[in-house]
Design an enzyme around this catalytic site. Sequence first.
Site, PDB file in Angstrom:
ATOM      1  CD  GLU A 258      24.769  14.827  48.293  1.00 28.56           C
ATOM      2  OE1 GLU A 258      23.857  14.309  47.325  1.00 28.56           O
ATOM      3  OE2 GLU A 258      25.154  16.136  48.288  1.00 28.56           O
ATOM      4  N   GLY A 259      20.444  12.658  50.763  1.00 28.57           N
ATOM      5  CA  GLY A 259      19.350  11.737  51.230  1.00 28.57           C
ATOM      6  C   GLY A 259      19.787  11.267  52.818  1.00 28.57           C
TER       7      GLY A 259
END
Length: 598
Positions: free
Chosen positions: A443-444
Amino acid sequence: MPTYTPPLRDMQFVMHEVLNVVDELKQIPKHADMDADTINAVLEEGGKFASEVIFPLNISGDSEGCTLDGKTHAVTTPKGFKEAYRTYIDGGWAALGCDPEFGGQGLPLVVNGMFYEMLNSANQAWTMYPGLTHGAYHALHTYGTDEQKQTYLHKMTSGEWTGTMCLTEPHCGTDLGLMRTKAEPQADGTYKITGNKIFISAGEHDMADNIIHLVLARLPDAPPGIKGVSLFVVPKFNVNKDGSLGSRNGIYCGGLEHKMGIKSNATAQIVMEDAVGTMIGQPNKGMQGMFVMMNSARLGVGNQSLGLTEVAFQNALAYAKDRIQMRSLTGPKAKDKPADPIIVHPDVRKMLLTAKAYAEGGRMLQAYCGMLLEKEHGHPDEKVRKDSGELLAMLTPIAKAFLTDNGHISTNACMQVFGGHGFIKEWGMEQYVRDNRINMIYEGTNTIQSLDLLGRKILGNNGATLKKFGKLVGKLVEEEGTNEKMSEFITPVAILGDQMTKFTTEIGFKGFQNPDEVGAAAVDYLRVAGHLVFGYFFARMAQVALREIAAGNTDPFYVAKLQTARFYFAKLFPETATLMRTARSGSKVLMDTDAVFA
């Protein structure tokens, strides 16, 4: 074997004694009838599901993993997972925080978040199957057409269908502008989508009747880069007009990743060959919908590490009280035994308190973010909605990165408490370390979160949102500044709040001259900001504890709160001084290093 007890008392403290969520929720029309008893009852039952149904599957699921049938492309989850998911659906847990229009219960997101903390403590890999569905649900709920909502949201709300987010491709991860998946428009308004995605959590499994994939792809005439990305809903099984399942769509699992942790979650390589999909939102505007999913997922990932921090602490504490090793440096404490329990040793306590403090601070931040979400989308006052949205945008990368970094620190510390036994699978501690490690990546990555915080959320509006948070700190200082008993909690936060203004301005000025300065400082900056946020919340928790004690409350819970807060400010908070110094050291020592990498 590890154990888990839902931390209901601390959840109630955070919600009802510090944040006063019921009074806050009553200002939002859809929650006007909410009461503390309902919230407490839901979480009590949710804790039972987490501890009694999915917790026992955690170690066995990790050992068994998922299996892929190479001929049918079907994935089988570990023993007991499918049955546990049916219990989850039958109990109505999937619908907890969803819109009643689509069959949801409409309970506050802060309640759903705390329920998910318990699920993550119990079994993160299992929890990812229903957890990812929430992100897909929110994207469809926000940007989907009426037809898409009617087709998908009822079943996703009930949990009968799950959802995924399909972003990453073999040649690109965070840089989605490089993706190659193609979407060809058809005469009937649908699209045929062809391409490959990797690292798709819960991408294929046997727990639900259908899987609703949200896929990023490019139209034939799309402009290059991120501005040419569109978002599509691509079901595993096509859905007939009457809502029944139709033909198998051209999307399947081509392989399962062999991973360090979360082994019982099917991390799939997804292949699409003329898969039928429909567009969500506008052409080339796919990132709008995907960011709804990603922001939801970022808060969810922070919650995963919070859950692992809590369960690791509980087991390390129990072990430290039972394991005897050496004598206390100040003399024997367990005189009836040949050695003292290791909890008498200062460094063991330091490790335990580190996990305890990071769990309590993380729980406050997650609950606060949940309330900001409610206000952003449901408060009748436009200014409150706007301010809540801005503050949430700033806190989201902190919730993702700071909590997952802290989870890494905490699970490792708790494993260390076990000594050699922590390295052995049967105790469960090494699994918490392995499972948490992905939380810092997906998610980053946490570096991406740091760049987002400093570059976009802070410098992007000249520190306006940071100043809004600073006003919250200032208000607390004004309330308690003359209270001598609060000084040990207030003073460090007030000092750091003042330092943050100069620190931010300095980094911003250097970054204006050389953007690499922002990149070099960002990770350290986020951690300083995380401590400012945690410091504020620990001061608020101490404020409540002191008031209760002054009023004659003899519950040792409040004494423990103060002791944890004192530890946090004495042993963890001071790293901000080092972080600001390293952030100020600049980019030259990083970038002027070609000889090193020759």
